[in-house]
Design an enzyme around this catalytic site. Structure first.
Site, PDB file in Angstrom:
ATOM      1  CD  GLU A 127      35.825  41.170  35.161  1.00 47.20           C
ATOM      2  OE1 GLU A 127      35.237  42.189  35.600  1.00 47.20           O
ATOM      3  OE2 GLU A 127      36.947  40.824  35.516  1.00 47.20           O
TER       4      GLU A 127
ATOM      5  CB  CYS B 180      36.765  44.079  38.730  1.00 47.49           C
ATOM      6  SG  CYS B 180      36.867  42.278  38.635  1.00 47.49           S
TER       7      CYS B 180
ATOM      8  CG  ASN C  27      43.131  43.691  38.547  1.00 50.55           C
ATOM      9  OD1 ASN C  27      43.301  43.282  37.400  1.00 50.55           O
ATOM     10  ND2 ASN C  27      41.964  43.618  39.144  1.00 50.55           N
TER      11      ASN C  27
END
Length: 486
Positions: free
Chosen positions: A253, A287, A154
């Site tokens: 993460e 995210c 992303n």
């Protein structure tokens, strides 16, 4: 202008070469399906060579004068400035990012490089007292050795650089595996930047491949002492398990399901703007995106009306068009997953007050109201331009709704009473939360990371320095010591 799209090979031991796997991977433009390049995937032999190359040169790099080390990161920063348009071009074509997204991502990369450039001068040690006469205790901060970095699709340029630059700057070697859909932006472009910046050959290696070719080998390999992974919670849990069995430090993460809270005393126009930015930037493929908008009943109708109005103005389509806000999702699989979740939301009783169409990989915005905390769409991570709006009547419900999610990455609270907001923030199970701002924030000197299913560990600033270094105790006995058995 550099054409980064030609960088479709492996970068191992300072050499550009084809992978030795039999698998060929097509790197496709997610908007029009055009093949940017095809590349031969890396095999386990390639991975071995990459780790060995990094291990061989790392100790020499760790002893390099810190002024010389710092210059590499300054050079990388200038290289990016000089090749800005070429980087924008590849972000648009390979990721489907808009011009706005590309500029945003490049800015984040520049900031993390500036922060990393300070690390060579921050490898501080200490001298500590001892209860034993004549002993001097020296504690040195030292690199962990070699770091394995796995990055997502992303924000691949930034989320690769976020670990790569600090790890290198702290004296480590790095092997980077970008996502197979973004091998250039997340991998080979970074290799080219550091190659041009004067990083010693072999210190940074990039392998582009599918997990099917290397299995758990990237994590299990005996050389890396730390693994930094950004990606899905499911994969992160597996990596954490494998790393734990092999006694490797791991930084994860992972996914998010962030809540943006709008209290009854909020500046509604500001909250609407923050809510739209927090959900629809890069098609919601962040995210930290605000999947859930938790709005007090006193301002619910006003907020929904203004929010829907603003969302309805967002332009969708070709990311090459500078007017486009929402471009394509990364691949067809993500589109299918999104459509299935939308259908599930409708089936469970959520009301789609906006439901755009799906064209190719472009999913137009979907805004759900009448969402309750037990619904699937309130608990799953949407990596797409889909948002759920939930109504609450008091602060207790705010906390209950916000904490219902198994994730805990980011969040935001909008209120004119900032201390009330700060007290509520303390009660939310999330690693980061922002008062009167959006959920999407990442600053190079502030701890970044999540709770619960959103990950383990913190990065940025001193936390990255801690993540990629360890401490060595060396004691010196200046006076003759008496032992009980001598």
């Amino acid at each position: 202008m550099v054409n980064f799209k030609t960088l479709h090979s492996q970068y191992i031991n300072g050499e550009w070469r084809e992978g030795t796997s039999t698998l060929t991977i097509d790197n496709k433009n997610p908007y029009n399906g055009e093949i940017i390049a095809s590349y031969q995937a890396a095999s386990m032999d390639d991975l071995n060579h990459a780790y060995e190359a990094s291990d061989t040169i790392q100790k020499q790099w760790a002893k390099t004068n810190p002024v010389v080390q710092r210059e590499v990161f300054d050079n990388a920063h200038h290289y990016i400035k000089d090749n800005h348009e070429a980087i924008v071009d590849v972000i648009i074509d390979e990721i489907g990012g808009t011009r706005l997204k590309a500029e945003f991502e490049i800015g984040l990369v520049q900031n993390i490089l500036k922060e990393a450039s300070t690390f060579p001068m921050r490898m501080n040690g200490s001298i500590l007292p001892s209860p034993i006469d004549g002993k001097e205790n020296r504690v040195y901060r030292v690199p962990v050795g070699v770091v394995g970095v796995i990055s997502p699709f992303n924000f691949p340029f930034f989320l690769s650089m976020k670990s790569v630059a600090p790890a290198l700057a702290a004296g480590n070697g790095v092997v980077l595996k970008p996502h197979e859909n973004t091998p250039i932006t997340g991998g080979t472009m970074i290799a080219k930047i550091f190659e041009s910046a004067g990083l010693p050959k072999g210190l940074l290696n990039v392998i582009t491949t599918e997990i099917s070719e290397i299995g758990d080998g990237f994590v299990e390999h005996p050389i890396p002492r730390a693994i930094s992974f950004t990606g899905s919670t499911k994969t992160g849990k597996h990596i954490g398990e494998v790393a734990g069995r092999n006694l490797k430090e791991v930084h994860l993460e992972l996914g998010g399901n962030s809540a943006l809270v709008v209290l009854e005393d909020a500046d509604i126009d500001l909250a609407v703007s923050a809510g739209v930015f927090s959900r629809f930037t890069h098609q919601g493929q962040i995210c930290m995106s605000a999947n859930r908008l938790i709005v007090h009943e006193a301002v619910y109708d006003e907020f929904v009306e203004k929010y829907v109005s603003k969302v309805s103005e967002l332009t969708c389509g070709d990311p090459k068009d500078n007017n486009t806000i929402i471009g394509p999702l990364i691949n067809e699989r993500q589109v299918q997953n999104t459509v299935a979740l939308i259908e599930k939301g409708i089936e469970e009783g959520a009301k789609p007050v906006i439901q755009g169409k799906v064209t190719g990989n472009v999913v137009e915005p979907v805004v759900f109201t009448d969402v309750t905390p037990d619904m699937t769409i309130a608990n799953k991570e949407f990596f797409a331009p889909v948002v759920s709006i939930m109504k609450v009547s008091n602060d207790e419900e705010v906390i209950s709704y916000a904490n219902q999610s198994p994730y805990g990455l980011s969040g935001a609270i909008h209120t004119r009473d900032v201390e009330r907001g700060a007290e509520l923030a303390k009660l939310m199970d999330t690693g980061m939360i922002h008062i009167n701002d959006g959920t999407i924030n990442d600053e190079p000197n502030v701890a970044f990371g999540g709770m619960k299913n959103s990950g383990v560990g913190r990065l940025n600033g001193e936390w990255s320095l801690d993540a990629f270094t360890t401490f060595k105790w060396i004691s010196i006995q200046h006076e003759k010591r008496s032992y009980p058995y001598s």
